[in-house]
Design an enzyme around this catalytic site. Structure first.
Site, PDB file in Angstrom:
ATOM      1  CE1 TYR A   1      -5.635   2.326   2.526  1.00 10.85           C
ATOM      2  CE2 TYR A   1      -5.393   0.122   3.439  1.00 10.85           C
ATOM      3  CZ  TYR A   1      -4.872   1.195   2.747  1.00 10.85           C
ATOM      4  OH  TYR A   1      -3.583   1.130   2.268  1.00 10.85           O
TER       5      TYR A   1
ATOM      6  CB  SER B   1      -0.962   0.011   1.187  1.00  8.29           C
ATOM      7  OG  SER B   1      -2.038  -0.855   0.930  1.00  8.29           O
TER       8      SER B   1
ATOM      9  CE  LYS C   1      -4.478   1.839  -0.838  1.00  8.23           C
ATOM     10  NZ  LYS C   1      -3.922   0.491  -0.602  1.00  8.23           N
TER      11      LYS C   1
END
Length: 383
Positions: free
Chosen positions: A163, A53, A56
């Site tokens: 999320y 992640s 991102k």
């Protein structure tokens, strides 16, 4: 900046020697570049990591470049660029074992994708979505199958911070508007200019040979090799979780954000992205895990925080630690970073352990950050 990293070195070496982690690296950067690096245990100087992640923020940077160029509007609807997003329904409830879907009450915007208020979720943090996958057999986002992005939304856009795969959709927007794959776009406009030479969505055999293995924390605290990994191949460049790289590469990215964009973004864009973009929406008190082998429950930290464009934000100065306005996030394999523009310092800590938010690693992360700011405090004269 003169930087004595002996306390951090001892912290990492200690975590390895007591068996809390098999390999771990830490990097500290200021606006001019790295000021400290240490790798312990199975981690080496050129070790590759699953960035997960932490992808991102990099993908969001690409989208912000398109905003600067006037090609993309923050308040444009996602559907106006990707009509397939407009076909997504909201998973409302279940009648017995039958999922009940309805049309969303509003249209998600590009800004909402960047702030995780676009309505999309993750199966490992949302019970409704996990049940939907179990009942329908639809693939989840960690399978490498692109149709995993087309599962229903879990909230009306613009109502809730949740999320999820919002950033994957943002990556598809970058692809659509640039006419390139996300990997190709990043190579040209982020990885290349910043010298992130090992950052990739498709590691070569040589890069895979440098990947730190994934270990799984057991109930008794021991680490065993994990059967869980990112898929060997993916049908799309997953902006939410799909990239790999070295800690030095990610440090170059952190440095660019410390350094007013360092030529990849305008200073005004950097400042804007690290503002609170959530408005009245609050972050949840607890991210409750539905898949304990992937993630532990993640409690909200006990201070004011919010979300900017691509980053979690700390809204107050933390004594002996980061400053108000610091952006940060993490990856599921227990990789972490922060960008403190106020003090001109950033840190990256990387290992490859599941589940996420592993307490021995969190303790090491806190010790790392405190040791960094002891040094920064000594180096920066009081204003």
């Amino acid at each position: 900046m003169s930087f004595d990293g002996s306390a951090i070195k001892a912290l990492l070496d200690g975590a390895v020697s007591k068996g809390a982690v098999h390999g771990m690296a830490a990097l500290v950067v200021d606006r001019n570049g790295p000021v400290f690096h240490h790798a312990a245990g199975e981690a080496g100087v050129n070790t590759m990591y699953r960035i997960a992640s932490m992808t991102k923020a990099v993908a969001t940077t690409a989208a912000l470049q398109l905003v600067e160029q006037g090609v993309l509007g923050l308040d444009a609807t996602v559907e106006s660029i990707l009509p397939e997003f407009g076909r997504l329904q909201v998973l409302d409830r279940f009648d017995g074992d039958k999922p009940r879907l309805r049309a969303p009450a509003s249209q998600a915007t590009v800004r909402q994708l960047m702030t995780h208020t676009g309505g999309a979720g993750y199966f490992f943090l949302n019970e409704k979505l996990l049940r939907y996958h179990e009942l329908t057999g639809e693939p989840n986002a960690l399978t490498g199958q692109k149709r995993s992005l087309s599962v229903p939304l879990v909230n009306d856009p613009g109502t809730t911070w949740e999320y999820g795969v919002n950033t994957d959709w943002l990556g598809l927007i970058v692809e659509k508007l640039s006419g390139k794959t996300l990997a190709g776009y990043l190579q040209e406009h982020v990885y290349g200019p910043l010298g992130m030479s090992d950052s990739t969505f498709t590691p070569s055999a040589e890069q895979r040979a440098r990947l730190l293995r994934v270990m799984q924390r057991q109930a008794d605290g021991r680490l065993e090799p994990s059967a869980l990994d990112l898929p060997a191949t993916s049908e799309w460049d997953a902006a939410g979780h799909g990239s790999y790289g070295t800690i030095q590469d990610y440090g170059r990215f952190v440095q660019a954000w410390l350094n007013d964009g360092a030529g990849i973004l305008e200073p005004a864009t950097v400042q804007m992205a690290l503002q609170n973009h959530l408005g009245q929406i609050k972050l949840p008190e607890l991210l409750k895990s539905t898949v304990p082998v992937l993630s532990n429950d993640v409690p909200a930290l006990p201070f004011p925080q919010s979300w900017g464009l691509g980053f979690h934000l700390t809204l107050v100065d933390l004594p002996g630690m980061r400053s108000a306005g610091t952006g940060d996030w993490a990856g599921v394999f227990n990789t972490y970073y922060w960008i403190d523009r106020s003090k001109g310092i950033g840190g990256v800590l990387m290992t490859q352990v599941l589940p996420f938010f592993d307490l021995p690693i969190i303790e090491t992360l806190i010790g790392f950050e405190m040791a960094v700011y002891q040094q920064v405090g000594a180096a920066v004269p009081a204003a």
